[in-house]
Design an enzyme around this catalytic site. Structure first.
Site, PDB file in Angstrom:
ATOM      1  N   GLU A  23      37.864  44.768  35.298  1.00 24.29           N
ATOM      2  CA  GLU A  23      37.439  45.379  34.033  1.00 24.29           C
ATOM      3  C   GLU A  23      37.422  44.377  32.883  1.00 24.29           C
ATOM      4  OE1 GLU A  23      40.462  45.209  34.952  1.00 24.29           O
ATOM      5  OE2 GLU A  23      41.468  44.634  33.088  1.00 24.29           O
ATOM      6  N   LYS A  32      40.819  39.274  25.317  1.00 27.17           N
ATOM      7  CA  LYS A  32      40.872  40.493  26.134  1.00 27.17           C
ATOM      8  C   LYS A  32      42.071  41.348  25.714  1.00 27.17           C
ATOM      9  CE  LYS A  32      41.736  42.069  30.911  1.00 27.17           C
ATOM     10  NZ  LYS A  32      41.878  41.681  32.330  1.00 27.17           N
ATOM     11  N   ASP A  59      46.457  47.874  32.382  1.00 31.50           N
ATOM     12  CA  ASP A  59      45.464  47.778  33.442  1.00 31.50           C
ATOM     13  C   ASP A  59      46.049  48.313  34.748  1.00 31.50           C
ATOM     14  OD1 ASP A  59      43.453  47.179  35.207  1.00 31.50           O
ATOM     15  OD2 ASP A  59      43.769  44.991  35.141  1.00 31.50           O
ATOM     16  N   ASP A  90      38.772  47.455  39.030  1.00 30.08           N
ATOM     17  CA  ASP A  90      39.875  46.609  38.567  1.00 30.08           C
ATOM     18  C   ASP A  90      39.368  45.294  37.969  1.00 30.08           C
ATOM     19  OD1 ASP A  90      42.451  45.923  38.018  1.00 30.08           O
ATOM     20  OD2 ASP A  90      43.010  45.452  40.093  1.00 30.08           O
ATOM     21  N   LYS A 106      45.549  49.720  41.374  1.00 29.56           N
ATOM     22  CA  LYS A 106      46.399  48.610  41.809  1.00 29.56           C
ATOM     23  C   LYS A 106      47.577  49.144  42.620  1.00 29.56           C
ATOM     24  CE  LYS A 106      45.717  45.388  37.932  1.00 29.56           C
ATOM     25  NZ  LYS A 106      45.124  44.276  38.691  1.00 29.56           N
ATOM     26  N   ARG A 129      36.213  41.346  32.574  1.00 28.28           N
ATOM     27  CA  ARG A 129      34.894  40.759  32.321  1.00 28.28           C
ATOM     28  C   ARG A 129      33.946  41.766  31.690  1.00 28.28           C
ATOM     29  NH1 ARG A 129      34.558  39.249  38.559  1.00 28.28           N
ATOM     30  NH2 ARG A 129      36.807  39.284  38.209  1.00 28.28           N
ATOM     31  N   ASP A 144      48.208  42.779  29.888  1.00 28.18           N
ATOM     32  CA  ASP A 144      46.781  42.493  30.025  1.00 28.18           C
ATOM     33  C   ASP A 144      46.065  42.430  28.675  1.00 28.18           C
ATOM     34  OD1 ASP A 144      44.951  41.724  31.910  1.00 28.18           O
ATOM     35  OD2 ASP A 144      44.208  43.743  32.312  1.00 28.18           O
TER      36      ASP A 144
HETATM   37  N1  BES Z   1      44.284  41.872  34.645  1.00 23.74           N
HETATM   38  C1  BES Z   1      43.890  41.580  35.969  1.00 23.74           C
HETATM   39  C2  BES Z   1      44.177  40.138  36.374  1.00 23.74           C
HETATM   40  C3  BES Z   1      45.605  39.780  36.609  1.00 23.74           C
HETATM   41  C4  BES Z   1      46.237  40.164  37.775  1.00 23.74           C
HETATM   42  C5  BES Z   1      46.279  38.997  35.725  1.00 23.74           C
HETATM   43  C6  BES Z   1      47.554  39.788  38.005  1.00 23.74           C
HETATM   44  C7  BES Z   1      47.586  38.616  35.954  1.00 23.74           C
HETATM   45  C8  BES Z   1      48.222  39.008  37.098  1.00 23.74           C
HETATM   46  C9  BES Z   1      42.395  41.800  36.133  1.00 23.74           C
HETATM   47  O1  BES Z   1      41.862  42.842  35.398  1.00 23.74           O
HETATM   48  C10 BES Z   1      42.164  42.126  37.568  1.00 23.74           C
HETATM   49  O2  BES Z   1      42.633  43.144  38.008  1.00 23.74           O
HETATM   50  N2  BES Z   1      41.469  41.246  38.268  1.00 23.74           N
HETATM   51  C11 BES Z   1      41.217  41.437  39.652  1.00 23.74           C
HETATM   52  C12 BES Z   1      39.783  41.063  39.906  1.00 23.74           C
HETATM   53  C13 BES Z   1      39.318  41.422  41.282  1.00 23.74           C
HETATM   54  C14 BES Z   1      39.264  42.929  41.442  1.00 23.74           C
HETATM   55  C15 BES Z   1      37.961  40.817  41.493  1.00 23.74           C
HETATM   56  C16 BES Z   1      42.171  40.516  40.416  1.00 23.74           C
HETATM   57  O3  BES Z   1      42.423  39.394  39.977  1.00 23.74           O
HETATM   58  O4  BES Z   1      42.696  40.959  41.419  1.00 23.74           O
HETATM   59 ZN    ZN Z   2      42.850  43.318  33.697  1.00 21.83          ZN
HETATM   60 MN    MN Z   3      42.039  44.692  36.410  1.00 22.17          MN
END
Ligand code: BES
Ligand code: ZN
Ligand code: MN
Length: 515
Positions: A361, A277, A282, A359, A289, A363, A300
């Site tokens: 994104e 990825k 992000d 958010d 966020k 996947r 990210d």
């Molecule tokens: N890049 C983030 C995941 C992440 C968050 C990694 C904090 C490390 C620290 C990912 O793109 C994301 O935002 N995931 C969301 C998914 C949710 C919206 C289902 C998450 O984990 O909050």
């Molecule tokens: Zn992300």
């Molecule tokens: Mn995200």
């Protein structure tokens, strides 16, 4: 770009400690002032001087302690550094790493530029000389790492004399072959880890998808067996990568799908494909966020960075294997043209996805890359992604989350994690979780709610990986360390785990070929 010159020089030797000419001889002392075997030899040559010093109570032998002796008589070393190793029984992987960290810190504080270390001769529970040499090198380089290419005034420590050369001593000539091999591997891994950390630590205004693409091209110039191809948005459009392009719509930086091809094996041999990825920042998109710690979302792209590092490592080792790195790279930002919650995208696979949270994104960019990776007829596909905050909640910063549709692959990756001290832990990928992704309007939604958040993310990916053996590493907790300015930064994980997996896989293959 990373060059070997920035590393220190390592050499391997066996022989009698008393004859070693060196600026600093490093010896271990166990708890309760017990000399390690090499320290005992030196003690004898010095007429019991070391035991005398210890008896006086100057060093207990606890982990983290040290004592420097200048101008020792009777040996050809300018100094002797005694390092506390703790209890011998408790000297496992973690304490061995700690010991080396402490060793390098101390040497740098003293301004020692050249040293000879007997630490690789210590008994580390269950570990071979190969392991002790390789991990010594990895630990040394880990400890020496600084990211100050963007500081105009370098760290004060940079002006001082720093360690340039270290000789690692093994017990006997018989061990030299394994130790030399370990030294090559350790240096290749350390260099790959450093490359990954450097890319990851770069700010997102520099490290854009286009920058990563240029790094791919540069890396290929260094290695004959490595080539690089970059798909731009028009190419992706033509292929139908609607999910990846959906994320890219909110960004003014053009998305790139970077592929690196390492051909070290026979052309007919199926490659391992690593998918990383590469979201270079992000912000969450329209599902923005919160502001706190948002700076960390420059990390990210650590999945992609670890793929870069692993390919650099394997190319450096010239392993006779075929390996592909595939990195979908984009930013995830809010914009007038950005994805909206309730949009429905058509992915490269043809499956449709209802966006409930922009958010989620990672996947989306991964699913198109995973579908695309089938064209390499892969032996195995492993994706690496900072995918979910939920994985950080589940496993903290110790283990990567591991998900897979093939149980032998799980065992192989768990074992590789143990060997490389870069551990993963298996999470369930049961069908029972799939319904979390049900959508009233499309084939699936892109989020499954807060409970089991890292599992529903993996379930999402599993829908695009049915045609091959696949594993997913969620590195959200392990790719970087947050906190104080001294500690904050990328870790370079899981380059060591992936390299170990590939080494083991090759060894297995060579064994069956010979049988
Ligand atoms: N890049 C983030 C995941 C992440 C968050 C990694 C904090 C490390 C620290 C990912 O793109 C994301 O935002 N995931 C969301 C998914 C949710 C919206 C289902 C998450 O984990 O909050
Ligand atoms: Zn992300
Ligand atoms: Mn995200």
């Amino acid at each position: 770009m990373q060059t070997a010159k920035q590393m220190i020089e390592f050499s391997i030797k066996s022989g009698h400690p008393e004859k070693q000419r060196t600026g600093c001889m490093i010896l271990g002392v166990y708890n309760n002032r017990r000399l390690s075997p090499s320290a005992m030899v030196i003690d004898e040559v010095m007429d019991g001087y070391l035991s005398k010093v210890l008896r006086r109570g100057d060093l207990e032998g606890k982990m983290g302690q040290h004592l420097l002796l200048s101008n020792p008589e009777g040996i050809s070393a300018e100094r002797v550094l005694l390092l506390g190793c703790g209890r011998e029984r408790e000297l496992g992987d973690k304490n061995y790493h700690k010991l080396w960290q402490h060793c390098i810190k101390t040497l740098n504080n003293l301004g020692v530029t050249e040293a000879t270390s007997y630490l690789p001769q210590l008994n580390v529970t269950g570990r071979s000389v190969y392991w002790r040499i390789r991990h010594a090198i990895e630990a040394v380089e880990q400890q020496r790492y600084r990211f100050n290419q963007l500081k105009t005034e370098k760290d004060k420590s940079q002006n001082k004399r720093l360690l340039r050369k270290i000789t690692l001593m093994v017990n006997s000539r018989k061990e030299l072959d394994d130790a030399e091999q370990a030294s090559l591997h350790g240096q290749a891994i350390a260099q790959g880890v450093k490359f990954t950390r450097d890319l990851a630590n770069l700010p997102p205004n520099i490290c854009t998808p286009s920058y990563l693409a240029s790094q791919g091209k540069q890396l290929c110039m260094l290695h004959e067996n490595l080539s690089c191809a970059v798909l731009d948005e028009a190419d992706m459009e033509e292929l139908g990568m609607g999910a990846l392009l959906g994320v890219a719509r909110g960004s003014r930086e053009p998305a790139k799908l970077i592929s690196l091809h390492y051909q070290g094996g026979d052309k007919s041999e199926k490659p391992v494909v690593l998918v990383g990825k590469g979201v270079t920042f992000d912000a969450g998109g329209i599902s923005l966020k919160p502001g706190a710690a948002m700076d960390e979302m420059k990390y990210d792209m650590c999945g992609a960075a670890s793929v870069f590092g692993t390919l650099a490592t394997i190319a450096q080792m010239r392993l006779p294997i075929n390996l592909v790195g595939l990195m979908p790279c984009t930013e995830n930002l809010p914009d007038g043209n950005a994805l909206k919650p309730s949009d429905i995208l058509t992915s490269l696979s043809g499956k449709t996805i209802e966006i409930l949270n922009t958010d989620a994104e990672g996947r989306l960019v991964l699913c198109d890359a995973l579908t695309y990776s089938a064209k390499y007829e892969p032996a195995v596909v492993i994706d690496i992604a900072t995918l979910t905050g939920a994985c950080v909640i589940a496993l903290g910063k110790v283990a990567h989350g591991l998900f897979s549709n093939h149980s032998p692959l799980v065992s192989d990756l768990l074992a590789a994690g143990q060997q490389s001290a870069d551990r993963a832990w298996e999470m369930p990928l049961w069908d029972d979780y799939q319904e979390l992704l049900d959508s009233p309007f499309a084939d699936m939604t892109n989020v499954g709610g807060r409970p089991a958040g890292s599992i529903s993310a993996a379930c999402f990916l599993s829908r695009f990986t049915k045609d091959y053996q696949w594993a997913h590493l969620d590195i959200a907790g392990t790719a970087w360390v947050s906190g104080s300015p001294k500690k904050k930064g990328a870790t370079g994980r899981p380059v060591a785990l992936l390299t170990q997996y590939l080494l083991n896989r090759l060894e297995k293959q060579q064994n069956t070929n010979n049988a």
